[in-house]
Design a protein around this motif. Sequence first.
Motif, mmCIF file in Angstrom:
data_model
loop_
_atom_site.group_PDB
_atom_site.id
_atom_site.type_symbol
_atom_site.label_atom_id
_atom_site.label_comp_id
_atom_site.label_asym_id
_atom_site.label_seq_id
_atom_site.Cartn_x
_atom_site.Cartn_y
_atom_site.Cartn_z
ATOM 1 N N VAL A 1 0.851 -1.187 0.000
ATOM 2 C CA VAL A 1 0.000 0.000 0.000
ATOM 3 C C VAL A 1 0.885 1.233 0.000
ATOM 4 N N VAL A 2 0.605 2.162 -0.909
ATOM 5 C CA VAL A 2 1.344 3.426 -0.985
ATOM 6 C C VAL A 2 0.336 4.559 -0.899
ATOM 7 N N THR A 3 0.408 5.365 0.160
ATOM 8 C CA THR A 3 -0.451 6.539 0.226
ATOM 9 C C THR A 3 0.236 7.707 -0.471
ATOM 10 N N GLY A 4 -0.556 8.617 -1.002
ATOM 11 C CA GLY A 4 0.006 9.725 -1.772
ATOM 12 C C GLY A 4 0.568 9.269 -3.103
ATOM 13 N N SER A 5 -0.043 8.248 -3.678
ATOM 14 C CA SER A 5 0.530 7.568 -4.849
ATOM 15 C C SER A 5 0.349 8.305 -6.168
ATOM 16 N N SER A 6 -0.392 9.414 -6.173
ATOM 17 C CA SER A 6 -0.702 10.066 -7.445
ATOM 18 C C SER A 6 0.294 11.128 -7.882
ATOM 19 N N SER A 7 1.225 11.488 -6.995
ATOM 20 C CA SER A 7 2.185 12.524 -7.375
ATOM 21 C C SER A 7 3.422 12.442 -6.490
ATOM 22 N N GLY A 8 4.453 13.165 -6.896
ATOM 23 C CA GLY A 8 5.631 13.340 -6.070
ATOM 24 C C GLY A 8 6.321 12.055 -5.659
ATOM 25 N N ILE A 9 6.729 12.002 -4.400
ATOM 26 C CA ILE A 9 7.460 10.848 -3.881
ATOM 27 C C ILE A 9 6.585 9.604 -3.871
ATOM 28 N N GLY A 10 5.289 9.769 -3.610
ATOM 29 C CA GLY A 10 4.390 8.618 -3.631
ATOM 30 C C GLY A 10 4.312 7.981 -4.997
ATOM 31 N N ALA B 1 6.614 8.226 -7.420
ATOM 32 C CA ALA B 1 7.910 7.612 -7.709
ATOM 33 C C ALA B 1 8.068 6.293 -6.958
ATOM 34 N N THR B 2 7.543 6.229 -5.743
ATOM 35 C CA THR B 2 7.615 4.989 -4.959
ATOM 36 C C THR B 2 6.786 3.898 -5.611
ATOM 37 N N ALA B 3 5.586 4.245 -6.038
ATOM 38 C CA ALA B 3 4.732 3.256 -6.708
ATOM 39 C C ALA B 3 5.415 2.720 -7.963
ATOM 40 N N GLN B 4 6.025 3.602 -8.726
ATOM 41 C CA GLN B 4 6.716 3.181 -9.942
ATOM 42 C C GLN B 4 7.902 2.274 -9.625
ATOM 43 N N GLU B 5 8.633 2.604 -8.570
ATOM 44 C CA GLU B 5 9.791 1.802 -8.183
ATOM 45 C C GLU B 5 9.366 0.419 -7.699
ATOM 46 N N ILE B 6 8.271 0.363 -6.956
ATOM 47 C CA ILE B 6 7.758 -0.932 -6.489
ATOM 48 C C ILE B 6 7.400 -1.815 -7.677
ATOM 49 N N GLN B 7 6.695 -1.242 -8.633
ATOM 50 C CA GLN B 7 6.348 -2.030 -9.818
ATOM 51 C C GLN B 7 7.593 -2.490 -10.567
ATOM 52 N N ARG B 8 8.584 -1.628 -10.666
ATOM 53 C CA ARG B 8 9.825 -1.995 -11.354
ATOM 54 C C ARG B 8 10.500 -3.182 -10.680
ATOM 55 N N LEU B 9 10.340 -3.265 -9.355
ATOM 56 C CA LEU B 9 10.960 -4.337 -8.582
ATOM 57 C C LEU B 9 10.047 -5.543 -8.417
ATOM 58 N N GLY B 10 8.936 -5.548 -9.148
ATOM 59 C CA GLY B 10 8.086 -6.729 -9.179
ATOM 60 C C GLY B 10 6.932 -6.749 -8.212
ATOM 61 N N ALA C 1 -1.542 6.734 -13.813
ATOM 62 C CA ALA C 1 -2.535 5.688 -13.557
ATOM 63 C C ALA C 1 -1.955 4.294 -13.734
ATOM 64 N N GLU C 2 -0.903 4.201 -14.543
ATOM 65 C CA GLU C 2 -0.275 2.909 -14.771
ATOM 66 C C GLU C 2 0.633 2.494 -13.615
ATOM 67 N N SER C 3 0.878 3.407 -12.666
ATOM 68 C CA SER C 3 1.801 3.120 -11.573
ATOM 69 C C SER C 3 1.136 2.377 -10.425
ATOM 70 N N VAL C 4 -0.188 2.206 -10.488
ATOM 71 C CA VAL C 4 -0.890 1.469 -9.439
ATOM 72 C C VAL C 4 -1.655 0.306 -10.064
ATOM 73 N N ASP C 5 -1.701 -0.794 -9.336
ATOM 74 C CA ASP C 5 -2.463 -1.952 -9.795
ATOM 75 C C ASP C 5 -3.919 -1.849 -9.364
#
Length: 269
Positions: free
Chosen positions: A14-23, A25-34, A50-54
């Motif tokens: 779970v990533v809060t603040g996932s639509s911008s900024g550090i949130g 980037a974190t969502a994108q990094e998590i997806q990159r790491l599987g 929108a593609e950064s969250v499942d």
Amino acid sequence: MSKAKKALKGKTLVVTGSSSGIGLATAQEIQRLGGRVLGVDVHAPQGAAAESVDEFYKADLSDKAVIDALVYALPQGIDGLANIAGLPPTAPAERVLLVNLVGLKYLTLKLIPKLNDGASIVNLASLAGSGWADAISTIKASEDLDFAGVADFVRQHNVSSNGGRSYFFSKEALIVWTLQNRWTWRQRGIRMNAISPGPVDTPILGDFIQTLGDRAEKDMATMDRPGRPDDIAPVVAFLLSDQSVWLRGANLPVDGGMASHLMCEAYGL
């Protein structure tokens, strides 16, 4: 895929603040790491974001009833929570404390039963919270602070928006809460850590400069550059991964050396 690229493979986070900024980037990094991202934000992600969250869950983390509904909607079997959402110092003091501290703590505690054994909780604190030791009495007074009591707390303890004090206090209290919960869920292997960025080039950087004035200008002049969200996101991902299981109650400065600089200045080093 290398071992590094598999660091979060199979994990639901779970990533809060996932639509911008550090949130974001974190969502994108998590997806990159599987990993699989359950994004939470008051604003729905737009365009490529929108593609950064499942899965996406719209929620205002200043509202207790909304958090209750969010927790109910989230699935069982969560492997980690990245508490990234937050308001800047230009927001009203009550809102800052509700989102950055009271709502964050409430969401975290409500989610504990849905976390898997071995899960990781990562709190986004700030270099702004480094003076927590000088605010212990007020921090202790906030330990049982609930949604209904925030307005009175702001008045009684002078935690106003003036000079960004409400923001600073929210991060000071968050660092202390992280320290206090170093072993709270140790029997289940659930750990909690924090990250304290310095100035980061996100949509709210201007809010900090506006609030802190000369102080912010001095800090920015000392640094080689402000941070970027993608400087912070890999450290969040590391703390969410099984590579950090022996880190408990830590507060990691990710600030281009600014915390070290301030320590050297303070102690004449």
